[in-house]
Design an enzyme around this catalytic site. Structure first.
Site, PDB file in Angstrom:
ATOM      1  CG  HIS A  35       9.743 -25.277  11.048  1.00  0.00           C
ATOM      2  ND1 HIS A  35       9.838 -25.186  12.475  1.00  0.00           N
ATOM      3  CD2 HIS A  35      11.142 -25.671  10.617  1.00  0.00           C
ATOM      4  CE1 HIS A  35      11.206 -25.557  12.685  1.00  0.00           C
ATOM      5  NE2 HIS A  35      11.646 -26.024  11.806  1.00  0.00           N
TER       6      HIS A  35
ATOM      7  CB  CYS B 249       1.115  -2.340   4.711  1.00  0.00           C
ATOM      8  SG  CYS B 249       0.836  -3.393   6.101  1.00  0.00           S
ATOM      9  N   GLY B 250       2.661  -0.412   5.866  1.00  0.00           N
ATOM     10  CA  GLY B 250       3.585   0.353   6.919  1.00  0.00           C
ATOM     11  C   GLY B 250       3.969  -0.596   8.017  1.00  0.00           C
ATOM     12  CB  THR B 251       2.420  -2.504  10.673  1.00  0.00           C
ATOM     13  OG1 THR B 251       1.316  -2.971  10.235  1.00  0.00           O
ATOM     14  CG2 THR B 251       2.359  -1.220  11.423  1.00  0.00           C
ATOM     15  N   GLY B 252       2.960  -4.108   8.083  1.00  0.00           N
ATOM     16  CA  GLY B 252       2.955  -5.642   7.543  1.00  0.00           C
ATOM     17  C   GLY B 252       1.586  -6.388   8.269  1.00  0.00           C
ATOM     18  CB  ILE B 253      -0.142  -5.689  11.200  1.00  0.00           C
ATOM     19  CG1 ILE B 253       0.915  -5.676  12.129  1.00  0.00           C
ATOM     20  CG2 ILE B 253      -1.363  -6.352  12.036  1.00  0.00           C
ATOM     21  CD1 ILE B 253       0.840  -4.909  13.220  1.00  0.00           C
ATOM     22  N   GLY B 254      -1.573  -5.435   8.503  1.00  0.00           N
ATOM     23  CA  GLY B 254      -2.951  -5.427   7.671  1.00  0.00           C
ATOM     24  C   GLY B 254      -2.689  -6.243   6.463  1.00  0.00           C
ATOM     25  CG  MET B 255      -0.059  -5.427   3.252  1.00  0.00           C
ATOM     26  SD  MET B 255      -1.041  -5.680   1.727  1.00  0.00           S
ATOM     27  CE  MET B 255      -0.488  -4.515   0.737  1.00  0.00           C
TER      28      MET B 255
ATOM     29  CG  ASP C  58      -0.587   0.280   2.641  1.00  0.00           C
ATOM     30  OD1 ASP C  58       0.864   0.686   2.575  1.00  0.00           O
ATOM     31  OD2 ASP C  58      -1.063   0.398   3.439  1.00  0.00           O
ATOM     32  CG  HIS C  59      -0.450   4.716   1.509  1.00  0.00           C
ATOM     33  ND1 HIS C  59      -1.679   4.010   1.383  1.00  0.00           N
ATOM     34  CD2 HIS C  59      -0.503   5.296   2.896  1.00  0.00           C
ATOM     35  CE1 HIS C  59      -2.339   3.899   2.671  1.00  0.00           C
ATOM     36  NE2 HIS C  59      -1.443   4.880   3.494  1.00  0.00           N
TER      37      HIS C  59
ATOM     38  NE  ARG D 289       9.478 -31.638  13.974  1.00  0.00           N
ATOM     39  CZ  ARG D 289      10.792 -31.326  13.385  1.00  0.00           C
ATOM     40  NH1 ARG D 289      11.342 -32.172  12.780  1.00  0.00           N
ATOM     41  NH2 ARG D 289      11.471 -30.292  14.040  1.00  0.00           N
ATOM     42  CG  HIS D 290       8.041 -28.908   9.830  1.00  0.00           C
ATOM     43  ND1 HIS D 290       7.637 -28.423  11.050  1.00  0.00           N
ATOM     44  CD2 HIS D 290       9.249 -29.355   9.741  1.00  0.00           C
ATOM     45  CE1 HIS D 290       8.931 -28.285  11.809  1.00  0.00           C
ATOM     46  NE2 HIS D 290       9.700 -29.000  11.011  1.00  0.00           N
TER      47      HIS D 290
END
Ligand code: RB5
Length: 145
Positions: free
Chosen positions: A98, A65-71, A8-9, A132-133
């Site tokens: 993993h 994005c700014g934090t990466g969280i929203g994305m 994003d921006h 196992r993963h």
């Protein structure tokens, strides 16, 4: 390997840096924008990349994005996507080995370009360990259904 990338921006500058890295590596990619610095809604850009990966048109996706969280939240809403928000090289390797993540999210306002480049290189170059993963990935997939 073909990569889909967008931001994003809040992630425009870091996205350009990562595109430069992909070009230096000779890694094929498609840039889903945005093409201006105007404020945009991250779910629109996350979905373009995530659907491309989920539908098999791309091997992996990178979202910034700014934090990466929203994305990362948006990407993980798409069936078939395993997106990790990563801000260190150890996690970049672990989440490939993993979790077999197919989308990487990062925050431009959280880390610098040098670290982001190292994260992307580690994430692109680390193979899924299976074993196992693989069983755990199957259980993640079962949660979607
Ligand atoms: C945009 O200001 C910001 O909210 C966005 O880039 C991202 O950090 C959201 O998670």
């Amino acid at each position: 390997m073909k990569i889909a990338i967008s931001s994003d921006h809040g992630g425009n500058i870091l996205r350009q840096e990562i595109i430069s890295l992909l070009e230096e590596r000779g890694t094929a990619y498609e840039d889903f924008g945005p093409t201006t610095d105007e404020s945009v809604d991250y779910p629109d850009y996350a979905s373009a990349v995530s659907l491309g990966v989920a539908e098999g048109r791309f091997d992996r996706g990178i979202l910034i994005c700014g934090t990466g969280i929203g994305m990362s939240i948006a990407a993980n809403k798409v069936k078939g996507i395993r997106c990790a928000l990563v801000h260190d090289v150890f996690s970049a390797k672990a989440t490939r080995g993993h979790n077999n993540t197919n989308v990487l999210a990062m925050g431009e306002r959280v880390i610098g370009a040098g670290l982001a480049r190292e994260i992307v290189e580690a994430w692109l170059d680390t193979e899924f360990e299976g074993g196992r993963h693989a069983r755990r990935i199957e259980k993640l997939t079962a949660l979607e259904n």
